[in-house]
Design a protein around this motif. Structure first.
Motif, PDB file in Angstrom:
ATOM      1  N   ASP A  28     -34.134 -77.564 -48.425  1.00  0.00           N
ATOM      2  CA  ASP A  28     -33.799 -76.330 -49.128  1.00  0.00           C
ATOM      3  C   ASP A  28     -34.772 -75.211 -48.772  1.00  0.00           C
ATOM      4  OD1 ASP A  28     -31.711 -77.639 -50.451  1.00  0.00           O
ATOM      5  OD2 ASP A  28     -33.044 -78.330 -52.046  1.00  0.00           O
ATOM      6  N   TYR A  29     -36.056 -75.528 -48.687  1.00  0.00           N
ATOM      7  CA  TYR A  29     -37.042 -74.511 -48.321  1.00  0.00           C
ATOM      8  C   TYR A  29     -36.886 -74.082 -46.861  1.00  0.00           C
ATOM      9  CZ  TYR A  29     -39.347 -75.452 -52.756  1.00  0.00           C
ATOM     10  OH  TYR A  29     -39.628 -75.583 -54.089  1.00  0.00           O
ATOM     11  N   LYS A  30     -36.468 -75.000 -45.982  1.00  0.00           N
ATOM     12  CA  LYS A  30     -36.190 -74.621 -44.594  1.00  0.00           C
ATOM     13  C   LYS A  30     -35.022 -73.640 -44.530  1.00  0.00           C
ATOM     14  CE  LYS A  30     -37.905 -78.840 -42.357  1.00  0.00           C
ATOM     15  NZ  LYS A  30     -37.528 -80.026 -41.533  1.00  0.00           N
ATOM     16  N   PHE A  31     -33.999 -73.909 -45.320  1.00  0.00           N
ATOM     17  CA  PHE A  31     -32.857 -72.996 -45.371  1.00  0.00           C
ATOM     18  C   PHE A  31     -33.289 -71.618 -45.859  1.00  0.00           C
ATOM     19  CE2 PHE A  31     -29.637 -71.049 -48.132  1.00  0.00           C
ATOM     20  CZ  PHE A  31     -28.602 -70.847 -47.233  1.00  0.00           C
ATOM     21  N   LEU A  32     -34.120 -71.582 -46.903  1.00  0.00           N
ATOM     22  CA  LEU A  32     -34.598 -70.306 -47.423  1.00  0.00           C
ATOM     23  C   LEU A  32     -35.452 -69.578 -46.392  1.00  0.00           C
ATOM     24  CD1 LEU A  32     -34.480 -68.614 -50.018  1.00  0.00           C
ATOM     25  CD2 LEU A  32     -36.623 -69.689 -50.721  1.00  0.00           C
ATOM     26  N   LEU A  33     -36.237 -70.319 -45.617  1.00  0.00           N
ATOM     27  CA  LEU A  33     -37.074 -69.704 -44.584  1.00  0.00           C
ATOM     28  C   LEU A  33     -36.208 -69.106 -43.473  1.00  0.00           C
ATOM     29  CD1 LEU A  33     -39.961 -69.186 -43.582  1.00  0.00           C
ATOM     30  CD2 LEU A  33     -39.863 -71.417 -42.433  1.00  0.00           C
ATOM     31  N   VAL A  34     -35.182 -69.821 -43.065  1.00  0.00           N
ATOM     32  CA  VAL A  34     -34.279 -69.294 -42.031  1.00  0.00           C
ATOM     33  C   VAL A  34     -33.573 -68.032 -42.524  1.00  0.00           C
ATOM     34  CG1 VAL A  34     -32.181 -69.788 -40.715  1.00  0.00           C
ATOM     35  CG2 VAL A  34     -33.961 -71.527 -40.923  1.00  0.00           C
ATOM     36  N   MET A  35     -33.126 -68.038 -43.757  1.00  0.00           N
ATOM     37  CA  MET A  35     -32.452 -66.861 -44.305  1.00  0.00           C
ATOM     38  C   MET A  35     -33.411 -65.677 -44.432  1.00  0.00           C
ATOM     39  SD  MET A  35     -29.275 -67.536 -44.719  1.00  0.00           S
ATOM     40  CE  MET A  35     -29.443 -68.478 -43.192  1.00  0.00           C
ATOM     41  N   ALA A  36     -34.664 -65.962 -44.766  1.00  0.00           N
ATOM     42  CA  ALA A  36     -35.647 -64.879 -44.840  1.00  0.00           C
ATOM     43  C   ALA A  36     -35.885 -64.277 -43.459  1.00  0.00           C
ATOM     44  CB  ALA A  36     -36.956 -65.407 -45.425  1.00  0.00           C
ATOM     45  N   GLY A  37     -35.964 -65.117 -42.416  1.00  0.00           N
ATOM     46  CA  GLY A  37     -36.110 -64.589 -41.062  1.00  0.00           C
ATOM     47  C   GLY A  37     -34.907 -63.773 -40.624  1.00  0.00           C
ATOM     48  N   LEU A  38     -33.723 -64.246 -40.968  1.00  0.00           N
ATOM     49  CA  LEU A  38     -32.507 -63.490 -40.631  1.00  0.00           C
ATOM     50  C   LEU A  38     -32.481 -62.151 -41.346  1.00  0.00           C
ATOM     51  CD1 LEU A  38     -29.720 -63.306 -39.299  1.00  0.00           C
ATOM     52  CD2 LEU A  38     -28.796 -64.575 -41.253  1.00  0.00           C
ATOM     53  N   LEU A  39     -32.869 -62.139 -42.609  1.00  0.00           N
ATOM     54  CA  LEU A  39     -32.898 -60.885 -43.356  1.00  0.00           C
ATOM     55  C   LEU A  39     -33.931 -59.928 -42.774  1.00  0.00           C
ATOM     56  CD1 LEU A  39     -31.891 -59.256 -45.787  1.00  0.00           C
ATOM     57  CD2 LEU A  39     -33.660 -60.356 -47.164  1.00  0.00           C
ATOM     58  N   ALA A  40     -35.075 -60.446 -42.371  1.00  0.00           N
ATOM     59  CA  ALA A  40     -36.099 -59.588 -41.759  1.00  0.00           C
ATOM     60  C   ALA A  40     -35.588 -58.979 -40.453  1.00  0.00           C
ATOM     61  CB  ALA A  40     -37.366 -60.400 -41.508  1.00  0.00           C
ATOM     62  N   ALA A  41     -34.852 -59.761 -39.654  1.00  0.00           N
ATOM     63  CA  ALA A  41     -34.296 -59.228 -38.407  1.00  0.00           C
ATOM     64  C   ALA A  41     -33.262 -58.143 -38.694  1.00  0.00           C
ATOM     65  CB  ALA A  41     -33.667 -60.364 -37.603  1.00  0.00           C
ATOM     66  N   LEU A  42     -32.436 -58.332 -39.710  1.00  0.00           N
ATOM     67  CA  LEU A  42     -31.429 -57.333 -40.056  1.00  0.00           C
ATOM     68  C   LEU A  42     -32.073 -56.056 -40.582  1.00  0.00           C
ATOM     69  CD1 LEU A  42     -28.760 -59.621 -41.772  1.00  0.00           C
ATOM     70  CD2 LEU A  42     -28.623 -58.573 -39.503  1.00  0.00           C
ATOM     71  N   ILE A  43     -33.136 -56.190 -41.364  1.00  0.00           N
ATOM     72  CA  ILE A  43     -33.837 -55.008 -41.875  1.00  0.00           C
ATOM     73  C   ILE A  43     -34.483 -54.244 -40.723  1.00  0.00           C
ATOM     74  CG2 ILE A  43     -35.775 -54.249 -43.290  1.00  0.00           C
ATOM     75  CD1 ILE A  43     -35.144 -56.501 -45.221  1.00  0.00           C
ATOM     76  N   THR A  44     -35.063 -54.975 -39.766  1.00  0.00           N
ATOM     77  CA  THR A  44     -35.647 -54.311 -38.582  1.00  0.00           C
ATOM     78  C   THR A  44     -34.586 -53.557 -37.796  1.00  0.00           C
ATOM     79  OG1 THR A  44     -37.303 -56.080 -38.441  1.00  0.00           O
ATOM     80  CG2 THR A  44     -36.980 -54.692 -36.494  1.00  0.00           C
ATOM     81  N   LEU A  45     -33.410 -54.172 -37.629  1.00  0.00           N
ATOM     82  CA  LEU A  45     -32.313 -53.489 -36.922  1.00  0.00           C
ATOM     83  C   LEU A  45     -31.858 -52.263 -37.673  1.00  0.00           C
ATOM     84  CD1 LEU A  45     -30.406 -53.724 -34.479  1.00  0.00           C
ATOM     85  CD2 LEU A  45     -28.852 -55.043 -35.938  1.00  0.00           C
ATOM     86  N   GLU A  46     -31.837 -52.337 -39.001  1.00  0.00           N
ATOM     87  CA  GLU A  46     -31.437 -51.199 -39.818  1.00  0.00           C
ATOM     88  C   GLU A  46     -32.437 -50.045 -39.683  1.00  0.00           C
ATOM     89  OE1 GLU A  46     -29.704 -48.713 -42.761  1.00  0.00           O
ATOM     90  OE2 GLU A  46     -28.903 -50.367 -41.557  1.00  0.00           O
ATOM     91  N   VAL A  47     -33.718 -50.375 -39.595  1.00  0.00           N
ATOM     92  CA  VAL A  47     -34.751 -49.344 -39.482  1.00  0.00           C
ATOM     93  C   VAL A  47     -34.739 -48.686 -38.106  1.00  0.00           C
ATOM     94  CG1 VAL A  47     -37.235 -48.931 -39.497  1.00  0.00           C
ATOM     95  CG2 VAL A  47     -36.216 -50.414 -41.229  1.00  0.00           C
ATOM     96  N   LEU A  48     -34.496 -49.474 -37.064  1.00  0.00           N
ATOM     97  CA  LEU A  48     -34.556 -48.944 -35.703  1.00  0.00           C
ATOM     98  C   LEU A  48     -33.308 -48.170 -35.309  1.00  0.00           C
ATOM     99  CD1 LEU A  48     -36.179 -51.968 -33.800  1.00  0.00           C
ATOM    100  CD2 LEU A  48     -37.294 -49.885 -34.650  1.00  0.00           C
ATOM    101  N   CYS A  49     -32.168 -48.521 -35.853  1.00  0.00           N
ATOM    102  CA  CYS A  49     -30.911 -47.874 -35.458  1.00  0.00           C
ATOM    103  C   CYS A  49     -30.641 -46.656 -36.327  1.00  0.00           C
ATOM    104  CB  CYS A  49     -29.755 -48.869 -35.589  1.00  0.00           C
ATOM    105  SG  CYS A  49     -29.881 -50.266 -34.458  1.00  0.00           S
ATOM    106  N   PRO A  50     -30.012 -45.639 -35.750  1.00  0.00           N
ATOM    107  CA  PRO A  50     -29.728 -44.423 -36.519  1.00  0.00           C
ATOM    108  C   PRO A  50     -28.634 -44.679 -37.546  1.00  0.00           C
ATOM    109  CG  PRO A  50     -28.713 -44.288 -34.354  1.00  0.00           C
ATOM    110  CD  PRO A  50     -29.564 -45.532 -34.359  1.00  0.00           C
ATOM    111  N   PRO A  51     -28.698 -44.014 -38.686  1.00  0.00           N
ATOM    112  CA  PRO A  51     -27.660 -44.193 -39.707  1.00  0.00           C
ATOM    113  C   PRO A  51     -26.363 -43.498 -39.312  1.00  0.00           C
ATOM    114  CG  PRO A  51     -29.197 -42.500 -40.394  1.00  0.00           C
ATOM    115  CD  PRO A  51     -29.739 -43.079 -39.112  1.00  0.00           C
ATOM    116  N   LEU A  52     -25.290 -43.897 -40.037  1.00  0.00           N
ATOM    117  CA  LEU A  52     -23.985 -43.285 -39.802  1.00  0.00           C
ATOM    118  C   LEU A  52     -23.990 -41.848 -40.293  1.00  0.00           C
ATOM    119  CD1 LEU A  52     -20.934 -43.504 -39.098  1.00  0.00           C
ATOM    120  CD2 LEU A  52     -20.578 -44.253 -41.456  1.00  0.00           C
ATOM    121  N   ILE A  53     -23.491 -40.937 -39.460  1.00  0.00           N
ATOM    122  CA  ILE A  53     -23.435 -39.522 -39.822  1.00  0.00           C
ATOM    123  C   ILE A  53     -22.006 -39.188 -40.227  1.00  0.00           C
ATOM    124  CG2 ILE A  53     -23.739 -37.162 -39.010  1.00  0.00           C
ATOM    125  CD1 ILE A  53     -25.782 -38.202 -37.034  1.00  0.00           C
TER     126      ILE A  53
END
Length: 272
Positions: free
Chosen positions: A247-272
């Motif tokens: 269960d903790y491994k699953f939570l760790l993988v999901m945390a890494g995935l969320l961190a990658a998505l947040i990084t992509l959100e920060v680097l990419c321009p928002p919808l205009i």
């Protein structure tokens, strides 16, 4: 002591007992054994992220990740696609008027009403977010039975009234569906055919009204039956076991995935 014919009759009845879909736990795949509390937490966090996302790249990446999670949960693909298409049909009908009500650069006009490019972009973005959320819900919660879902919510100390309301909703949606099927079967037995005319719409209105009346009558009978059995306003669930290493491994993988998505959100321009 029961006689042989009675035992045979009871065995025959037990073979015909069918649990409602809400009460079956169909947890399969790699996500099935994960603790319900972790699955609920991940669903809420990802839903909040998707709703607050402003870039195309982050939303599309979330849809791809959610689709992979759905595949790992080994669902019944036919039912899954049917649910997604039903949700998409509702979303399409809801967002159809958004380009005509959102201000911006005019792309085309329909009967004198101008559709804006910004409105079209917003409608597409909302549709993508809705699909991302529904994929995540199906991946993490779609294989949970109603009992496990209630135990997970109580394990997260969610409000008791909210948990009880959700349990009733999950349980009696299926009951109302069967009531609707009985009414439709009765209409077909009377040679009713659904067409696009005044009579058909009138009959469908009668169908909805009768369904509401029968639902109200059924709810009153259920309330009295539960009071007779000592129901005090909430369900009692057994406690969940302590989380294990998987269960903790699953939570760790999901945390890494969320961190990658947040990084992509920060680097990419928002919808205009």
């Amino acid at each position: 002591m029961a006689s042989a014919p009675e035992n045979i009759e009871q065995a025959a009845m037990s073979r015909h007992i069918v649990l409602s879909p809400a009460s079956q736990n169909t947890a399969t795949g790699m996500i099935g054994p994960v603790d319900p509390r972790f699955r609920i937490i991940c669903t809420i966090i990802f839903a909040v992220f998707v709703v607050s996302a402003a870039s195309w790249q982050a939303v599309l990446a979330t849809i791809c990740a959610a689709a992979v999670m759905v595949a790992l949960s080994l669902p019944e693909w036919r039912k899954t696609l049917h649910r997604v298409l039903a949700m998409d049909g509702f979303i399409f009908a809801t967002l159809l008027l958004l380009p005509f009500t959102y201000p911006g650069d005019t792309v085309f006009t329909v009967w004198g009403h101008a559709a804006s490019q910004q409105g079209i972009n917003q409608a597409i973005m909302i549709g993508l977010k809705a699909n991302a959320v529904i994929f995540m819900v199906m991946a993490f919660l779609g294989s949970l039975g109603s009992t496990d879902l209630g135990r997970g919510m109580m394990g997260l100390y969610m409000p008791t009234k909210l948990t009880t309301l959700l349990m009733f909703t999950v349980r009696y949606i299926d009951v109302l569906h069967h009531e609707y099927l009985r009414l439709r079967q009765a209409m077909r037995a009377r040679a009713f055919h659904l067409r696009s005319n005044r009579h058909s719409w009138k009959m469908m209105g009668y169908l909805v009204g009768m369904l509401l009346v029968r639902a109200h009558d059924r709810s009153e009978r259920i309330v009295w039956a539960m009071k007779c059995r000592g129901f005090h306003g909430h369900f009692h669930f057994t406690r969940l076991s302590h989380p294990v290493k998987a269960d903790y491994k699953f939570l760790l993988v999901m945390a890494g995935l969320l961190a990658a998505l947040i990084t992509l959100e920060v680097l990419c321009p928002p919808l205009i």
